[in-house]
Write a protein that holds these residues in place. Sequence first.
Motif: not given
Length: 244
Positions: A6, A8, A66, A121-122, A175, A178-179, A184, A195, A201
């Motif tokens: 993943i 960004q 995403r 985006y991711h 996802f 990662a979020y 990040y 964000r 998706c």
Amino acid sequence: MSQYLIFQLYAPLVSWGEAAVGEVRHTSSIPSRSALLGLLAAALGIRREDEQRLGVFNQHYAFAIRPLSPREQWLRDYHTVQVPKENRKRRYYTRRDELILSTDEPGTMLTSREYRCDALYHIAVRQTPEAPFSLDEIAGALSAPIFPLYLGRKSCPPALPLNPLIFEGTLAEVFHKAYADSSYCFLCEELAAIRAPQLFCIWEGEHEGVSEFATQLRCDQPINRSRWQFKTRTQHTGYLTEEC
């Protein structure tokens, strides 16, 4: 359980080219497959003229996207382009040849370029067993790319580190991980405001943790870089099935 890389993508302006017909160059709201493959290849140091390596590389990675920007903002700019007079007796194979070999004084034409503003985006990447580079190698390249990276056009460099991370799980799980990951970074409150934890998706191939509601064909699978040839592929649109 699948393994995903993943990373960004964020920039104040991005431009994901659609089919270029006439004087207007439109942008999609999401990155094309060819743009993502080109970004990874640039990070790894694969040159554009290396058709053999690119041909192999382009077959072994699947992407899911995403979007994390809750609002759509667009910008249209114009460019002046030199255009030689039409010559039906001579065939040119590139625009460079047309400008250099034409004996007529070139004229000008106004063309428009579209950009998407504050796009975040991711991107999830999954490899095949025969992939020439592992996800760990790609992650290292995205952290220290060999060639400069840009998001659709050279005037659109990334405005944040790509921060590649590798997770295991369903597509929805990775996802969400990662979020939620604190590594990040976001530079200010204004940027953090764009964000949003959307469940929307877009993906290719088959994945767990997603629910599809639409399918379309996109002509963005590279075939030949020097001749700018592409073929169609199937793209799915839906939602992540697990809550954030």
